[in-house]
Design an enzyme around this catalytic site. Structure first.
Site, PDB file in Angstrom:
ATOM      1  N   LYS A  34       3.270   4.240   1.013  1.00 55.98           N
ATOM      2  CA  LYS A  34       1.879   4.434   0.582  1.00 55.98           C
ATOM      3  C   LYS A  34       1.540   3.496  -0.574  1.00 55.98           C
ATOM      4  O   LYS A  34       0.529   2.797  -0.539  1.00 55.98           O
ATOM      5  CB  LYS A  34       1.691   5.892   0.124  1.00 55.98           C
ATOM      6  CG  LYS A  34       0.423   6.131  -0.656  1.00 55.98           C
ATOM      7  CD  LYS A  34       0.234   7.587  -0.997  1.00 55.98           C
ATOM      8  CE  LYS A  34       0.829   8.062  -2.299  1.00 55.98           C
ATOM      9  NZ  LYS A  34       0.126   7.684  -3.515  1.00 55.98           N
ATOM     10  N   ASN A  35       2.408   3.503  -1.605  1.00 61.28           N
ATOM     11  CA  ASN A  35       2.040   2.788  -2.825  1.00 61.28           C
ATOM     12  C   ASN A  35       2.188   1.276  -2.720  1.00 61.28           C
ATOM     13  O   ASN A  35       1.809   0.558  -3.636  1.00 61.28           O
ATOM     14  CB  ASN A  35       2.787   3.369  -4.029  1.00 61.28           C
ATOM     15  CG  ASN A  35       2.219   4.734  -4.403  1.00 61.28           C
ATOM     16  OD1 ASN A  35       1.116   5.086  -3.969  1.00 61.28           O
ATOM     17  ND2 ASN A  35       2.966   5.509  -5.168  1.00 61.28           N
ATOM     18  N   CYS A 129      -4.251  12.344  -7.814  1.00 68.92           N
ATOM     19  CA  CYS A 129      -3.551  13.629  -7.902  1.00 68.92           C
ATOM     20  C   CYS A 129      -3.776  14.287  -9.256  1.00 68.92           C
ATOM     21  O   CYS A 129      -4.011  13.625 -10.255  1.00 68.92           O
ATOM     22  CB  CYS A 129      -2.069  13.395  -7.702  1.00 68.92           C
ATOM     23  SG  CYS A 129      -1.633  13.291  -5.987  1.00 68.92           S
ATOM     24  N   ARG A 134      -4.981  10.765 -16.761  1.00 68.79           N
ATOM     25  CA  ARG A 134      -4.717   9.472 -16.133  1.00 68.79           C
ATOM     26  C   ARG A 134      -5.656   8.466 -16.799  1.00 68.79           C
ATOM     27  O   ARG A 134      -6.708   8.134 -16.259  1.00 68.79           O
ATOM     28  CB  ARG A 134      -4.956   9.518 -14.606  1.00 68.79           C
ATOM     29  CG  ARG A 134      -4.257  10.618 -13.831  1.00 68.79           C
ATOM     30  CD  ARG A 134      -2.780  10.397 -13.635  1.00 68.79           C
ATOM     31  NE  ARG A 134      -2.392   9.264 -12.821  1.00 68.79           N
ATOM     32  CZ  ARG A 134      -2.175   9.294 -11.507  1.00 68.79           C
ATOM     33  NH1 ARG A 134      -2.380  10.395 -10.829  1.00 68.79           N
ATOM     34  NH2 ARG A 134      -1.747   8.218 -10.874  1.00 68.79           N
ATOM     35  N   ASP A 328       7.956  10.533  -8.908  1.00 64.05           N
ATOM     36  CA  ASP A 328       7.458  11.056  -7.623  1.00 64.05           C
ATOM     37  C   ASP A 328       8.518  11.864  -6.874  1.00 64.05           C
ATOM     38  O   ASP A 328       8.201  12.530  -5.888  1.00 64.05           O
ATOM     39  CB  ASP A 328       6.958   9.910  -6.730  1.00 64.05           C
ATOM     40  CG  ASP A 328       5.704   9.257  -7.301  1.00 64.05           C
ATOM     41  OD1 ASP A 328       5.035   9.883  -8.138  1.00 64.05           O
ATOM     42  OD2 ASP A 328       5.392   8.119  -6.903  1.00 64.05           O
ATOM     43  N   ARG A 421      -2.353  13.163   2.061  1.00 65.35           N
ATOM     44  CA  ARG A 421      -2.668  11.917   1.345  1.00 65.35           C
ATOM     45  C   ARG A 421      -1.516  10.927   1.435  1.00 65.35           C
ATOM     46  O   ARG A 421      -1.735   9.717   1.394  1.00 65.35           O
ATOM     47  CB  ARG A 421      -2.923  12.208  -0.141  1.00 65.35           C
ATOM     48  CG  ARG A 421      -4.146  13.037  -0.389  1.00 65.35           C
ATOM     49  CD  ARG A 421      -4.386  13.162  -1.851  1.00 65.35           C
ATOM     50  NE  ARG A 421      -4.605  11.815  -2.397  1.00 65.35           N
ATOM     51  CZ  ARG A 421      -5.180  11.552  -3.532  1.00 65.35           C
ATOM     52  NH1 ARG A 421      -5.601  12.536  -4.274  1.00 65.35           N
ATOM     53  NH2 ARG A 421      -5.336  10.322  -3.942  1.00 65.35           N
TER      54      ARG A 421
HETATM   55  N1  EPU Z   1      -1.220   4.785 -18.501  1.00 68.33           N
HETATM   56  C1  EPU Z   1      -1.950   4.582 -19.652  1.00 68.33           C
HETATM   57  N2  EPU Z   1      -3.105   3.856 -19.558  1.00 68.33           N
HETATM   58  C2  EPU Z   1      -3.555   3.353 -18.394  1.00 68.33           C
HETATM   59  C3  EPU Z   1      -2.782   3.559 -17.208  1.00 68.33           C
HETATM   60  C4  EPU Z   1      -1.618   4.294 -17.314  1.00 68.33           C
HETATM   61  O1  EPU Z   1      -1.585   5.039 -20.715  1.00 68.33           O
HETATM   62  O2  EPU Z   1      -4.597   2.703 -18.394  1.00 68.33           O
HETATM   63  C5  EPU Z   1       0.018   5.573 -18.595  1.00 68.33           C
HETATM   64  C6  EPU Z   1      -0.016   6.831 -17.736  1.00 68.33           C
HETATM   65  O3  EPU Z   1      -0.685   7.906 -18.389  1.00 68.33           O
HETATM   66  C7  EPU Z   1       1.445   7.122 -17.514  1.00 68.33           C
HETATM   67  C8  EPU Z   1       2.060   5.717 -17.497  1.00 68.33           C
HETATM   68  O4  EPU Z   1       1.088   4.837 -18.024  1.00 68.33           O
HETATM   69  O5  EPU Z   1       1.980   7.844 -18.582  1.00 68.33           O
HETATM   70  C9  EPU Z   1       2.471   5.236 -16.166  1.00 68.33           C
HETATM   71  O6  EPU Z   1       1.460   5.473 -15.204  1.00 68.33           O
HETATM   72  P1  EPU Z   1       1.122   4.391 -14.100  1.00 68.33           P
HETATM   73  O7  EPU Z   1      -0.126   3.676 -14.525  1.00 68.33           O
HETATM   74  O8  EPU Z   1       2.340   3.603 -13.778  1.00 68.33           O
HETATM   75  O9  EPU Z   1       0.792   5.297 -12.887  1.00 68.33           O
HETATM   76  P2  EPU Z   1      -0.157   4.829 -11.767  1.00 68.33           P
HETATM   77  O10 EPU Z   1      -0.080   3.354 -11.633  1.00 68.33           O
HETATM   78  O11 EPU Z   1      -1.472   5.469 -11.943  1.00 68.33           O
HETATM   79  C10 EPU Z   1       1.556   4.829  -9.790  1.00 68.33           C
HETATM   80  C11 EPU Z   1       1.671   5.542  -8.481  1.00 68.33           C
HETATM   81  C12 EPU Z   1       2.037   6.997  -8.747  1.00 68.33           C
HETATM   82  C13 EPU Z   1       3.359   7.039  -9.494  1.00 68.33           C
HETATM   83  C14 EPU Z   1       3.241   6.223 -10.792  1.00 68.33           C
HETATM   84  C15 EPU Z   1       4.526   6.107 -11.561  1.00 68.33           C
HETATM   85  C16 EPU Z   1       0.070   4.405  -7.110  1.00 68.33           C
HETATM   86  C17 EPU Z   1      -1.229   4.459  -6.404  1.00 68.33           C
HETATM   87  N3  EPU Z   1       0.387   5.489  -7.805  1.00 68.33           N
HETATM   88  O12 EPU Z   1       0.542   5.507 -10.512  1.00 68.33           O
HETATM   89  O13 EPU Z   1       2.191   7.609  -7.492  1.00 68.33           O
HETATM   90  O14 EPU Z   1       3.671   8.364  -9.813  1.00 68.33           O
HETATM   91  O15 EPU Z   1       2.804   4.886 -10.485  1.00 68.33           O
HETATM   92  O16 EPU Z   1       5.517   5.568 -10.743  1.00 68.33           O
HETATM   93  O17 EPU Z   1       0.799   3.431  -7.035  1.00 68.33           O
HETATM   94  C18 EPU Z   1       2.133   9.358  -5.937  1.00 68.33           C
HETATM   95  O18 EPU Z   1       2.364   8.513  -5.062  1.00 68.33           O
HETATM   96  O19 EPU Z   1       2.164  10.598  -5.735  1.00 68.33           O
HETATM   97  C19 EPU Z   1       1.765   8.897  -7.285  1.00 68.33           C
HETATM   98  C20 EPU Z   1       1.169   9.667  -8.176  1.00 68.33           C
END
Ligand code: EPU
Length: 443
Positions: A34-35, A129, A134, A328, A421
């Protein structure tokens, strides 16, 4: 044609649990990640022509991403199962429609290439989610560094990269240090940097394999990205990419693979998980082996073998960015730990809303002490009892399916829409291993 809007809001799974017996058997194939798929779909915006994708998982987040592309004017054709043809016309629409984008955190990743290509983008505060705060500060700060102006009204963001006379101008290459390693922020700025003026240097990048794969795919289309797979990525900006005659195969989903391996340890005599990348699961496999799970590992398969009377020992998990233990897989692993001998400590370091599902496991009989939003203690191997529970999010939803499989009696798992999802056809795939699971539609 891709499935648009067939989500059954109130569907539920009814599972007759195995009461701890390990009797499932067979083989289960892992689908595309997915990701990775969501970001490769976002990359379409950088192409002048189009390309084909294979091994795309048929899941709701993919459907929503295809719908986003469709609304931008990009032609998305379903060719056969998991295979799509994408054709990019002259793009002019810079608005990510709120009703779709709000439901999908990954919609943010579409904003980078749109702003880079059209000099303007409108998007809502993205959803996703329910796993805690976020924030999107890394995205907004990065876009500003690349020369964009940000306007915010009622949770809608409008970003401009225009000349004095209002003509779209290129984003400027910039040096961006991410204060947190973020998967989607790293991907967004790789995409934005491809069409920016000059060099973009990204520091403290996420190391997840999906990120490197996205960059390699862009390079195949003509981008100049180096440092992939390391924490500093450099992008030399250039022209639109070409996908002429190219096809990209989405990598196997490491989280789905890990979840099936846990299912094997909990409920199967022997389970063969095929079409996976064991090298993407090193931290997870090392921890699982420590607990006593017997596995044979091949180049693209993992076999879980349970001996009669097999017990597992407790362990501690601390989630970490890749190559550490993935957040995850924290919820499905916690279900496994409810069946391990001894005390396990759980430390979720990435998201602060990701232990909420533990209340559901306690309701099923697990001995869990939730210390705070990041930490919990799981005690003893506890028989679980079937219950009626509501999935709070995608990964916890699958964890509940695992818990219901181990439990005695009947469980009803609500909110299957969250599981849809990220996992394709879970009920059918698990039923093929011998689990008594039915999906019931409630209109
Ligand atoms: N963060 C910030 N500021 C931002 C963005 C993120 O502080 O602007 C923080 C977040 O709060 C968190 C950390 O950075 O503490 C890491 O979050 P990240 O941005 O890496 O998460 P994401 O990119 O939103 C992706 C995956 C998630 C997975 C996380 C961590 C996708 C679409 N989503 O999320 O997947 O848990 O990386 O590996 O790629 C899932 O598939 O169920 C899922 C939630």
């Amino acid at each position: 044609m891709w499935n648009n809007g067939n989500v059954k809001e109130n569907d539920k799974f009814i599972i007759n649990g195995l009461a701890g017996q390990k009797i499932l058997k067979g083989s289960i194939a892992v689908n595309g990640a997915k990701n990775e798929a969501l970001k490769i779909l976002a990359s379409t915006i950088l192409f002048r022509d189009g390309f084909e994708l294979t091994n795309v998982p048929e899941i709701e987040d993919v459907n929503r991403s295809l719908e986003l592309l469709d609304r931008l004017g990009i032609k998305t054709e379903w060719v056969s199962s998991g295979q799509y043809r994408l054709t990019v016309p002259q793009l002019t629409n810079f608005t990510l429609p709120g009703e779709i984008a709000k439901k999908l955190r990954a919609s943010l990743v579409f904003a980078g290439p749109l702003l880079a290509r059209l000099g303007r983008v409108v998007f809502p505060y993205p959803g996703g989610c329910l796993i805690g705060k976020r924030p999107i500060d890394l995205f907004l700060d990065g876009f500003v560094k690349m020369g964009a102006r940000v306007e915010e009204t009622n949770d809608t963001f409008e970003l401009f990269s225009l000349t004095e006379s209002g003509q779209p101008s290129k984003l400027r290459g910039a040096e961006i240090f991410f204060k947190n390693q973020s998967v989607t922020a790293t991907e967004t700025f790789i995409l934005a940097g491809v069409l920016a003026e000059g060099r973009t240097i990204l520091k403290n990048c996420a190391l997840e394999p999906e990120v490197a794969s996205l960059g390699e795919w862009l390079n195949q289309g003509g981008a100049r990205i180096s440092g992939l797979g390391t924490s500093t990525i450099v992008i030399e900006g250039g022209e639109l990419l070409t996908g002429a005659g190219q096809s990209h195969r989405i990598m196997p989903d490491r989280i789905e693979a890990g979840s099936f391996i846990l299912l094997g340890a909990l409920a199967a005599a022997e389970l063969m998980v095929t079409g996976c990348r064991p090298d993407h699961l090193e931290a997870f496999l090392a921890l699982l082996a420590e607990t006593g799970v017997a596995m044979e590992v091949g180049p693209d398969w993992i076999k879980v073998i349970n001996r009669p009377g097999q017990t597992f020992t407790a362990t501690d998990i601390k989630t970490h960015e890749y190559p550490g233990f993935p957040t995850d897989l924290q919820a499905p692993f916690a279900v496994f730990l409810t069946q391990a001998v001894g005390q396990s400590r759980l430390f979720e370091t990435i998201f602060e809303g990701r232990l909420n599902y533990l209340e559901g496991l306690k309701f099923m009989g697990a001995k869990i002490n939730i210390l705070d939003v990041h930490r919990a203690i799981i005690d003893e191997p506890t028989p679980l009892s079937g219950r009626e529970i509501e999935s709070p999010d995608l990964r916890a939803g699958l964890a509940y399916v695992l818990a219901a499989t181990v439990a005695s009696g009947r469980s009803i798992v609500h909110n299957v829409k969250y599981i849809d999802r990220g996992y394709e056809d879970v009920s059918q795939r698990l039923a093929s291993l011998g689990l008594d699971i039915k999906r019931v539609s409630v209109d």
